[in-house]
Design an enzyme around this catalytic site. Structure first.
Site, mmCIF file in Angstrom:
data_model
loop_
_atom_site.group_PDB
_atom_site.id
_atom_site.type_symbol
_atom_site.label_atom_id
_atom_site.label_comp_id
_atom_site.label_asym_id
_atom_site.label_seq_id
_atom_site.Cartn_x
_atom_site.Cartn_y
_atom_site.Cartn_z
ATOM 1 N N GLY A 197 38.973 50.180 46.766
ATOM 2 C CA GLY A 197 37.357 49.905 47.118
ATOM 3 C C GLY A 197 37.351 48.202 46.917
ATOM 4 O O GLY A 197 38.103 47.409 46.336
ATOM 5 N N LYS B 261 30.300 48.982 43.972
ATOM 6 C CA LYS B 261 31.894 49.333 44.469
ATOM 7 C C LYS B 261 31.770 50.266 45.641
ATOM 8 O O LYS B 261 31.108 51.333 45.588
ATOM 9 C CB LYS B 261 32.560 49.751 43.233
ATOM 10 C CG LYS B 261 33.953 49.845 43.402
ATOM 11 C CD LYS B 261 34.812 50.395 42.541
ATOM 12 C CE LYS B 261 36.124 50.754 42.673
ATOM 13 N NZ LYS B 261 36.973 51.381 41.635
ATOM 14 N N ASP C 167 43.503 53.867 31.838
ATOM 15 C CA ASP C 167 43.772 52.463 32.518
ATOM 16 C C ASP C 167 43.369 51.323 31.625
ATOM 17 O O ASP C 167 42.885 50.269 31.889
ATOM 18 C CB ASP C 167 43.452 52.556 33.787
ATOM 19 C CG ASP C 167 44.163 51.239 34.442
ATOM 20 O OD1 ASP C 167 45.199 50.926 34.129
ATOM 21 O OD2 ASP C 167 43.690 50.621 35.572
ATOM 22 N N VAL D 78 34.565 45.282 45.953
ATOM 23 C CA VAL D 78 33.265 44.983 44.951
ATOM 24 C C VAL D 78 32.476 44.017 45.323
ATOM 25 O O VAL D 78 33.052 42.953 45.712
ATOM 26 C CB VAL D 78 33.886 44.921 43.397
ATOM 27 C CG1 VAL D 78 32.738 44.722 42.571
ATOM 28 C CG2 VAL D 78 34.472 46.195 43.047
#
Lengths: 189, 803
Positions: free
Chosen positions: B53, B70, B163, B55
């Site tokens: 994506g 985003k 993550d 941002v």
């Protein structure tokens, strides 16, 4: 595309063909949602429209007689989507006292619908491009993506992908042909 | 040449169509690549771009506030899978509202491209911040604890991060930790950037991935994966290095991550605290089953470490093996514990609100988040198998220290509420700890006398549960304060009188019992005048009085208990949860019926008490109830049945202690197993060893054990196994002597039992000295004790015959 000569719409008549159904959802879910959003529905309501339409499709596609008459499926789906959008917008107005830009949609005869036509085409193009690039090598895929950017020239592309000019041209022609094949099978000119 | 022409024309036509199609595709690509038009937002600049994506920094038109947008490009880059992942990301992220998590507040689809809007955080990544400011260890731990809280919050909301790495954790301008990207893949490092793609960065990310994810592809992911990643982050925070050497080929690195133990952190920080080293080792366990079980547990250990308290993390190899084999008794979350917890939490809210109204400078978002945390933790719908009300309480306790640091009044009130909750959960130690803290705060602030009295009263009740003499002084003070501050006849005075009477009764001294009776009668008169005869307060006082009368052989106990039970039943008929005060009434009444030989009625009442106990406290008190049933069996003459029940209760008790004492779990489990196997295979069950172990843990609360030991001894005697009773009775004597001193009347009977056993074995001299002591105690209490005196006479006579 290479695995079968049947079209996506023919394939989804078999409920067991999961791959076909996945591709089908990939293609039509964003179309339905953005169509509903374009008519002023909230995100949640748009997703509701999407889900309701897909439900209708799941139920009725297996018996849908697709006669390759171009646009017939498009018109049919448009009819379903339009009805659902109107339903949801009415409900939203009732529940939340909202007023929406629905009058046009409700009153107009179900003839040409600018939003629908445009989104139908661009979603199909997007889908066709994605599918065509799916089995391509990294180099040719990257080359094609770079070519789509306005400023890039073939020498640029060669430099950035390590392909020679001939390979770039071949890749471009091959991918475009694939896109066209995919679109044709979907009944999009 | 001829045939070529048409083909060329075809090719040209095709080329023309291709050109049109290509231009169209360019249009699609352009719309996808350029900043999309998102209604309600003005895009100002691109912050980062990656496969997952783009941002942008943007401004929300309605509020003019800067935001981060985003967007998943709608073009060729976004497959349906990515689109679904993006949607899930939005869905998950908008579930989370926590001061340490970047907030997602809007989302939609623009021109085929899904997007979401979140807070724009100005700050730097955790590793960059630490590298720049070089904070001391405690400050590093504080930052890490904020990170833990954010992740724990997400876990309670059912969201895994998956993550976690320093690049996904920001420290904002106010020094507050902000976690990014739940279920996402965009990181901020001094600005936004995409997912790491260069090989070095990829390995950097890999270093935070739990081994089970790398090794076996993806098994069902769970919270322990995040625990592992947090362990790596903590290791890095403390040592400045990764726990593994992430150099070399990809396959070599993967092998290291999956197989090798972490590099001992002491290699980088030679004087690293041993607790921290143990915490790191537990969080970095390769096997998720052996890893620190939850982010909350990790957080708890660090908080303990900071408070210089013992931590839980330690090598648990043997326990791990055992836990596979033996069913673990979890404290069942009964309705009553939840209600009690909810009450404490409500108090947290009220106190906070009041405090906030008084001093508006408290960060409202922080308060809300903490309260939300508590409520969420106590909501059974959201509680997984591991989450516990107790964790919520512990959390509240921590908040007292941190959030309310500058509000001593609120701190005191919260400590009081927490302590009372623990008291009602019958967790006397925790109750004592918090109530003492509250008392110290009340005294330091010269609190109003009635508030102080309430605190004294509650602490007194908690200590009475443990038969602690100090309870008397506390209740005396509470009573004096209430008498001074309130008009005569106020029910609060009666409450204090009853509390003092309970404390006195726990001491089991004659003069105390006389005073207790006077106090209870006064309380009963006050309460009857204030509430009428059919009131639960009256019923409660009558129950206590009946117990006293049972001890002193007064015939009034029966009618009293009958009356009290009827009152409780009427009051509780609409109360499906059950009133814990009824328990006392039921068990006392059952005991009375049992001693009058009305066994069936007694058993029916015990059944009621047992089912209420289970409803109120889960299986926590099951052992106590099993013992009551065992007593009943014994009275009915079924000694073998009584022993069987007691043995099971004792094994249960040992296992429940094994739960609480992981360091001793192995021997306790072994003892429990031996107890259960004994008799069945003809071996003598290791009763004395079991009681010895339990006494070590239960300490002052062990008086119950003496009753057990006594009870088992009786059953063994009835089965002609007197020889086995000696160690049990000696254990009981030790416990009773420690708990109540040498003159305790219950010792008298135990001494007699022990002596009579010895006498049967021909150990007359030993029996005689024990009987002398027994007779002395009987004399102190003007107890007839005919059996004892007769046996003593017999022994003395034998002694004369055989000089």
């Amino acid at each position: 595309m290479t695995t079968t000569r049947r079209t996506l719409l023919q394939r989804v008549r078999d409920p067991a063909d999961r791959e076909a159904w996945e591709q089908f959802f990939e293609l039509y879910a964003p179309l339905l949602e953005s169509y509903a959003r374009a008519h002023g529905l909230s995100r949640a309501d748009a997703q509701e429209v999407r889900d309701q339409c897909l439900e209708v499709l799941v139920r009725r596609l297996p018996t849908f007689e697709y006669e390759r008459a171009r646009g017939r499926f498009q018109a049919w789906l448009h009819e379903i989507a339009r009805g659902k959008v109107i339903d949801l917008a009415r409900r939203a107005r009732l529940v939340r006292g909202e007023s929406g830009p629905l009058a046009s949609l409700e009153d107009a005869d179900p003839g040409p619908d600018q939003h629908w036509e445009r989104q139908w085409r661009s979603e199909h193009l997007r889908y066709g491009l994605r599918e065509a690039l799916r089995d391509e090598e990294d180099g040719s895929r990257r080359a094609f993506e770079l070519l789509l950017l306005d400023e890039t020239t073939v020498p640029d592309v060669c430099e950035r992908t390590g392909l020679n000019a001939n390979q770039v041209y071949k890749a471009k022609a091959r991918i475009l042909r694939k896109v066209r094949d995919i679109l044709e099978k979907l009944g999009v000119e | 040449m001829g045939p070529v022409e048409p083909r060329a024309a075809d090719a040209e036509a095709e080329g023309g169509r291709d050109a049109v199609l290509f231009e169209e595709l360019k249009g699609i690509a352009r719309r996808s690549e350029g900043p999309p038009a998102i209604p309600g937002y003005q895009i100002e600049a691109e912050l980062s771009r990656g496969g997952q994506g783009v941002v942008y920094r943007a401004r929300q038109e309605a509020t003019r506030r800067p935001v981060a947008l985003k967007v998943l490009p709608a073009g060729s880059a976004a497959s349906a899978r990515e689109r679904r992942r993006f949607e899930r990301e939005v869905e998950l992220a908008s579930r989370l509202a926590h001061p340490n998590i970047v907030t997602v507040f809007d989302s939609g689809v623009a021109d085929g491209a899904p997007w979401y809007a979140m807070e724009l955080v100005e700050g730097e990544t955790l590793d960059a911040f630490v590298a720049r400011t070089q904070p001391p260890t405690e400050e590093r731990l504080r930052l890490f604890l904020e990170l833990c809280r954010a992740v724990a919050h997400a876990h309670r909301a059912g969201v895994l991060h998956r993550d976690l790495k320093p690049g996904n954790v920001l420290v904002d301008g106010a020094g507050r930790v902000r976690v990014l990207d739940f279920g996402t893949a965009v990181a901020l490092e001094g600005g936004w950037r995409g997912r790491a793609t260069a090989p070095g960065e990829f390995l950097g990310t890999l270093a935070y991935a739990p081994p089970e994810r790398i090794a076996a592809g993806e098994r069902a992911p769970d919270t322990r994966g995040d625990v592992y990643a947090l362990g790596v982050v903590l290791y890095e925070l403390l040592t400045g290095h990764l726990p593994f050497d992430a150099r070399g080929s990809l396959s070599a690195v993967v092998e290291t991550l999956v197989k090798d133990a972490p590099i001992p952190p002491e290699r980088f920080v030679p004087r690293l605290d041993r607790d921290l080293s143990a915490i790191l080792a537990a969080a970095l366990e390769k096997d998720p089953e052996r890893r620190t079980p939850s982010v909350e547990a990790l957080e708890r250990d660090l908080v303990r470490h900071l408070a210089h308290e013992p931590i839980e993390a330690r090598p648990r190899r043997s326990l791990y093996v055992l836990s596979k084999a033996i069913r673990r008794h979890r404290r069942a979350l009964s309705i009553a514990t939840l209600v009690a917890g909810a009450a404490a939490i409500l108090l947290v809210v009220l106190v906070r609100e009041r405090w906030r109204a008084e001093r508006a400078r408290q960060d409202a978002g922080l308060v809300r988040a903490v309260v939300e945390d508590l409520l969420r933790a106590a909501d059974p719908q959201r509680m997984g198998g591991d989450a516990r009300l107790l964790d919520a309480l512990a959390l509240a306790a921590r908040e007292i220290e941190t959030t309310l640091e500058e509000a001593p009044d609120a701190q005191a009130a919260l400590e009081l509420a927490l302590g009372d909750t623990y008291r009602r959960l019958l967790m006397s130690r925790e109750a004592e700890q918090h109530l003492r803290a509250a008392l110290a705060r009340f005294r330091a602030r010269a609190a109003p006398p009635l508030e102080l009295a309430r605190c004294l009263d509650l602490l007194g009740l908690a200590l009475t549960q443990e038969n602690r003499p100090e309870a008397v002084a506390l209740q005396e003070e509470a009573l004096a304060l209430r008498r001074a501050a309130l008009p005569p006849g106020d029910p609060a005075i009666a409450e204090s009188e009853r509390g003092l009477a309970r404390a006195l009764m726990a001491q089991l001294r004659d003069q105390d019992l006389t005073r207790a009776r006077t106090l209870l009668e006064s309380a009963l008169a006050t309460q009857t005048a204030a509430f009428g005869t059919e009131h639960v307060e009256v019923a409660e006082t009558e129950t206590v009085l009946a117990r006293l009368e049972l001890w002193t052989d007064s015939g009034a106990a029966g009618p009293r208990l009958e009356r009290a039970l009827a009152t409780f039943d009427r009051a509780g008929s609409g109360d499906r949860r059950g009133d814990p005060r009824v328990l006392d009434c039921l068990t006392e009444y059952a005991l009375l019926l049992q001693t009058s030989g009305r066994f069936d009625e007694a058993e029916a009442l015990l059944e009621r008490a047992a089912s209420l106990t289970e409803r109120l406290y889960g299986d926590e008190l099951a052992t106590g109830m099993m013992r009551r049933f065992a007593d009943l069996r014994w009275e009915r003459g079924d000694a073998a049945g009584a022993e069987e029940l007691t043995r099971r209760a004792l094994a249960h008790e040992l296992e429940s202690w094994a739960e609480r004492r992981p360091d001793e779990a192995e021997p306790l489990h072994a003892l429990a197993a031996e107890l259960l196997a004994g008799r069945a295979d003809g071996r003598v069950p290791p009763y004395a060893a079991a009681f010895g172990s339990l006494r070590r843990f239960q300490g002052d609360g062990a008086f119950e054990l003496a009753q057990w030991a006594n009870g088992i001894a009786l059953t063994l005697r009835a089965q002609d196994r007197t020889a086995e009773t000696e160690p049990l009775l000696r254990e009981a004597l030790n416990i009773r002597c420690r708990a109540w001193g040498g003159d305790c009347p219950v010792r008298q009977r135990t001494l007699f039992l022990l002596a009579s056993g010895l006498h049967e074995e021909g150990r007359t001299a030993e029996a005689r000295s024990l009987l002398a002591e027994s007779v002395r105690i009987a004399d102190v209490h003007s107890d007839g004790a005919e059996e004892t005196r007769a046996l003593y006479a017999a022994c003395c006579a034998t002694g004369k015959e055989e000089p």
